[in-house]
Design an enzyme around this catalytic site. Structure first.
Site, short mmCIF file in Angstrom:
data_model
loop_
_atom_site.label_atom_id
_atom_site.label_comp_id
_atom_site.label_asym_id
_atom_site.label_seq_id
_atom_site.Cartn_x
_atom_site.Cartn_y
_atom_site.Cartn_z
N ARG A 159 1.93 -11.24 5.60
CA ARG A 159 3.38 -11.28 5.80
C ARG A 159 3.81 -10.68 7.14
NH1 ARG A 159 6.16 -9.31 0.33
NH2 ARG A 159 8.00 -10.00 1.46
N PRO B 204 0.84 -1.21 0.00
CA PRO B 204 0.00 0.00 0.00
C PRO B 204 0.88 1.26 0.00
CG PRO B 204 -0.49 -1.41 1.89
CD PRO B 204 0.70 -1.98 1.22
N GLU B 205 0.59 2.18 -0.89
CA GLU B 205 1.31 3.45 -0.93
C GLU B 205 0.42 4.55 -0.34
OE1 GLU B 205 3.98 4.62 -3.78
OE2 GLU B 205 4.33 2.65 -4.65
N HIS C 205 -5.26 -14.72 8.67
CA HIS C 205 -4.40 -13.53 8.81
C HIS C 205 -5.15 -12.28 9.28
CE1 HIS C 205 -1.50 -16.04 6.79
NE2 HIS C 205 -2.20 -16.04 5.68
#
Ligand SMILES: [Zn+2]
Length: 276
Positions: free
Chosen positions: A113, A2-3, A94
């Site tokens: 992750r 994500p930016e 997750h």
């Protein structure tokens, strides 16, 4: 990853269900994220009103009524799903943290992750925390313009593309938007930072604001149209001129001009005809 536009889209989505609302309950399924979630996290935040939801760079800060701040980063693979009060929460693998609000909404933070993080500090001092104390100006704020950028670049010999990824130069501009802004400005990603002229710094600062604002608008329309890929807030489809388009023709010239170059382990994409 994500930016800034994706993080801003997440923030705006969260405002609608969290700001000025009380957290009824927090479920933490896993604490061992990049920074471990403290054991007393739930005790400090449950029962508290979220007074303000802010963003700095790619971080979100939730300021609570009891003067705490939750610093939240989505990491490499993090995403957020919002369930309105009438929607049933569907647990996914997750889902590490789930907020349940008093009015019934649920917010799930999913991060396969686990490079993301969520930690506690005080509302009064959150901007003095390590990620923020040396952080450069917000690219969409008034503090970021051509002369501010020129000032940061004038003594740097590193490649301009790498300088734009340096959070001390400007906050939150990631790989994709650095490539797109350099393309619009006609600056080669390998050019030495100090050789970018003041005029080019003006153009570049405006191009950075434009590419980010366009992506935020695109995220906003995806939100309204419910077109988020995989139903989460952090990723949305957006058109890029050069990013990930090696071998393609750019809109400025009619040849297969887009090339890929690796800089500090990251791929840069650029028009081999118009970027100097
Ligand atoms: Zn081209």
């Amino acid at each position: 990853m994500p930016e800034l536009p994706e993080v801003e889209t997440v923030r705006r989505g969260l405002i609608s269900v969290m700001e000025r609302e009380v957290v009824k309950e927090i479920t933490v399924n896993r604490r061992d994220l990049r920074v471990a979630i403290p054991d007393d996290f739930e005790d400090h935040i449950s029962g508290q009103k979220i007074a303000k939801l802010l963003r700095r760079g790619k971080y979100i800060a939730l300021l609570t009524g009891n003067d705490k701040a939750v610093i939240w980063h989505l990491g490499m693979s993090g995403s957020v799903r919002i369930y309105k009060s009438h929607e049933k929460y569907a647990a996914e693998k997750h889902d590490h943290v789930i907020f349940t609000m008093e009015q019934g909404a649920k917010i799930a933070f999913n991060d396969p992750r686990r490079f993301g993080m969520m930690y506690l500090t005080t509302a009064a001092h959150w901007e003095a925390e390590k990620p923020f104390c040396a952080m450069g100006p917000e690219p969409l704020g008034n503090g970021f313009n051509g002369s501010a950028l020129a000032d940061k670049l004038k003594s740097k010999t590193i490649a301009i593309k790498n300088a734009l990824l340096d959070q001390k130069v400007v906050a939150g501009v990631g790989n994709i938007y650095a490539c797109e802004a350099l393309y619009r400005t006609g600056i080669h990603p390998s050019r030495s930072s100090k050789e970018v002229t003041p005029d080019e710094c003006d153009h570049l600062s405006r191009a950075i604001k434009d590419v980010l604002n366009e992506a935020i608008q695109s995220g906003g329309s995806s939100l309204r149209d419910h077109k988020m890929t995989d139903g989460s807030l952090a990723y949305f489809q957006h058109h890029f001129d050069v990013y990930d388009r090696a071998g393609d023709t750019c809109t400025k010239c009619q040849t297969a001009c887009v090339e890929r170059l690796v800089q500090s382990g990251r791929s840069s994409f650029f028009c081999s005809n118009t970027q100097r």
